[in-house]
Design an enzyme around this catalytic site. Structure first.
Site, PDB file in Angstrom:
ATOM      1  N   THR A  20       6.372  -9.552  -3.152  1.00 58.50           N
ATOM      2  CA  THR A  20       6.538  -8.246  -2.468  1.00 58.50           C
ATOM      3  C   THR A  20       7.695  -7.390  -3.013  1.00 58.50           C
ATOM      4  O   THR A  20       8.248  -6.779  -2.340  1.00 58.50           O
ATOM      5  CB  THR A  20       6.921  -8.792  -0.853  1.00 58.50           C
ATOM      6  OG1 THR A  20       8.087  -9.710  -1.157  1.00 58.50           O
ATOM      7  CG2 THR A  20       5.544  -9.359  -0.159  1.00 58.50           C
ATOM      8  N   ALA A  21       7.922  -7.573  -4.414  1.00 58.93           N
ATOM      9  CA  ALA A  21       9.115  -7.133  -5.061  1.00 58.93           C
ATOM     10  C   ALA A  21       8.709  -5.951  -5.774  1.00 58.93           C
ATOM     11  O   ALA A  21       8.621  -4.783  -5.278  1.00 58.93           O
ATOM     12  CB  ALA A  21       9.624  -8.116  -6.198  1.00 58.93           C
ATOM     13  N   ARG A  22       8.259  -6.108  -7.022  1.00 57.30           N
ATOM     14  CA  ARG A  22       7.639  -4.795  -7.900  1.00 57.30           C
ATOM     15  C   ARG A  22       6.334  -5.270  -8.404  1.00 57.30           C
ATOM     16  O   ARG A  22       6.327  -6.362  -9.252  1.00 57.30           O
ATOM     17  CB  ARG A  22       8.890  -4.257  -8.760  1.00 57.30           C
ATOM     18  CG  ARG A  22       9.709  -3.496  -8.176  1.00 57.30           C
ATOM     19  CD  ARG A  22       9.377  -2.365  -7.421  1.00 57.30           C
ATOM     20  NE  ARG A  22      10.493  -1.328  -6.896  1.00 57.30           N
ATOM     21  CZ  ARG A  22      10.879  -1.266  -5.641  1.00 57.30           C
ATOM     22  NH1 ARG A  22      10.215  -2.206  -4.634  1.00 57.30           N
ATOM     23  NH2 ARG A  22      11.637  -0.722  -5.322  1.00 57.30           N
ATOM     24  N   HIS A  61       2.065  -1.767  -0.490  1.00 53.20           N
ATOM     25  CA  HIS A  61       3.554  -1.640  -0.585  1.00 53.20           C
ATOM     26  C   HIS A  61       3.996  -1.238   0.712  1.00 53.20           C
ATOM     27  O   HIS A  61       4.913  -0.408   0.884  1.00 53.20           O
ATOM     28  CB  HIS A  61       3.937  -0.609  -1.693  1.00 53.20           C
ATOM     29  CG  HIS A  61       5.097  -0.633  -2.141  1.00 53.20           C
ATOM     30  ND1 HIS A  61       5.328  -0.339  -3.715  1.00 53.20           N
ATOM     31  CD2 HIS A  61       6.252  -1.208  -1.906  1.00 53.20           C
ATOM     32  CE1 HIS A  61       6.590  -0.614  -3.933  1.00 53.20           C
ATOM     33  NE2 HIS A  61       7.104  -0.898  -2.764  1.00 53.20           N
ATOM     34  N   GLU A 102       0.025   1.049  -9.019  1.00 51.48           N
ATOM     35  CA  GLU A 102      -0.604   1.276  -7.384  1.00 51.48           C
ATOM     36  C   GLU A 102      -0.983   2.829  -7.089  1.00 51.48           C
ATOM     37  O   GLU A 102      -1.327   3.080  -6.108  1.00 51.48           O
ATOM     38  CB  GLU A 102       1.162   1.466  -6.522  1.00 51.48           C
ATOM     39  CG  GLU A 102       1.506  -0.013  -6.603  1.00 51.48           C
ATOM     40  CD  GLU A 102       2.722  -0.263  -5.841  1.00 51.48           C
ATOM     41  OE1 GLU A 102       3.398   0.787  -5.189  1.00 51.48           O
ATOM     42  OE2 GLU A 102       3.344  -1.303  -6.012  1.00 51.48           O
TER      43      GLU A 102
END
Length: 314
Positions: A228-230, A286, A259
């Protein structure tokens, strides 16, 4: 004349009266484009941005009178931090505003994966009643590993504390954070013990493609992976490779290497198609930090931090 702040993207508008009460003139222009920002920025003391355009050297130089750049979110990866700091521009972000949302979303991903909820739901909708095929596993009997113990990692550990699982954490730049529910460990110990791995690191030159083949192969156990970061910390080819090999048992992905679905390369399209075909991979777009409450808290957090700069005489 009051100093001016430019807000370039949609934010909860509670921030406007907060800043006005501090003595600023606030221009809320969420539809402004990069050209408009570059043209207008010389007149502003501060800018509040998110992800519309990078705060690169060109933009920073256009802001001849900038005293701060604030990002409406947790990361600063779209800001040329070194160049901004060389111009004595303060940099602000708001991880305190969405850490609770990220923590809850992380738990949602892992609970869905270990209990096969998405797959079971799809089967029942098709009148397939397969209890044995959807037998889950329990968090209580696993070691949950957290990489990066900042605002997000710590919030995740607090939510996990009630599940009875062993929680370990590694942070290269933070020490002495262990407490009665999370154990601080070395990276090698992390590789030796973790069953579930959740990433909470910023995107920097050091962390870009950090979770590559050599990283994944160091785990003693086959792992469930959560990001859930990058997305750019994890190359798609490594993710697909180790899902196929079974080294990654399942993956919960709120972020991806690319993305922009309409701008995937041919190779990325091929890899995404392989991921889409797997029922042990769970996607969200995201949104881990994207809740009704975090929308308000991010604005409130930035408002307080801008006030604390004391750029306006009271």
């Amino acid at each position: 004349m009051k100093p001016k702040i430019l807000i370039t993207e949609s934010m909860h508008e509670c921030i406007i009266p907060m800043l006005e009460a501090c003595g600023y003139e606030v221009h809320y222009l969420p539809k402004i484009d990069r050209a408009g920002i570059l043209n207008a920025l010389k007149d502003y003391t501060g800018i509040i941005m998110r992800s519309k355009t990078p705060a690169d050297k060109e933009l920073i130089l256009a802001g001849q009178n900038l005293k701060f750049i604030a990002r409406s979110g947790a990361g600063m990866d779209l800001v040329d931090v070194e160049f901004a700091e060389s111009k004595n521009i303060a940099l602000l972000n708001a991880p305190e505003g969405n850490r609770d949302a990220v923590a809850e979303h992380t738990l949602g991903l892992v609970l869905n994966l270990i209990n096969k909820i998405r797959n079971a739901d799809n089967q029942v909708r098709n009148k397939i009643w397969d209890r044995e095929g959807n037998r889950g596993i329990e968090l209580m009997h696993r070691t949950f590993g957290i990489i990066g113990f900042g605002h997000m990692g710590e919030a995740v550990s607090k939510r996990l504390s009630g599940f009875g699982c062993k929680i370990i954490a590694y942070d290269k730049y933070k020490k002495g954070f262990g407490n009665n529910y999370v154990e601080e460990v070395s990276l090698q110990a992390f590789f030796n013990r973790a069953d579930i791995v959740s990433f909470h690191v910023p995107l920097t030159p050091e962390t870009r493609f950090y979770v590559n083949d050599s990283f994944i192969e160091r785990f003693k156990n086959n792992i469930i992976l959560l990001n859930t970061a990058r997305g750019e910390i994890m190359p798609l080819n490594s993710l697909v490779k180790y899902l196929k090999l079974g080294k990654i048992l399942a993956a919960g992905l709120d972020v991806l290497e690319n993305e922009k679905m309409a701008k995937l390369t041919d190779e990325q399209n091929k890899l995404m198609a392989e991921l889409f075909a797997l029922d042990n991979v769970l996607f969200t777009p995201h949104v881990a930090g994207w809740t009704v409450e975090s929308y308000i808290k991010i604005s409130e957090t930035l408002g307080k931090k801008i006030k604390a700069l004391k750029l306006v005489e009271e």
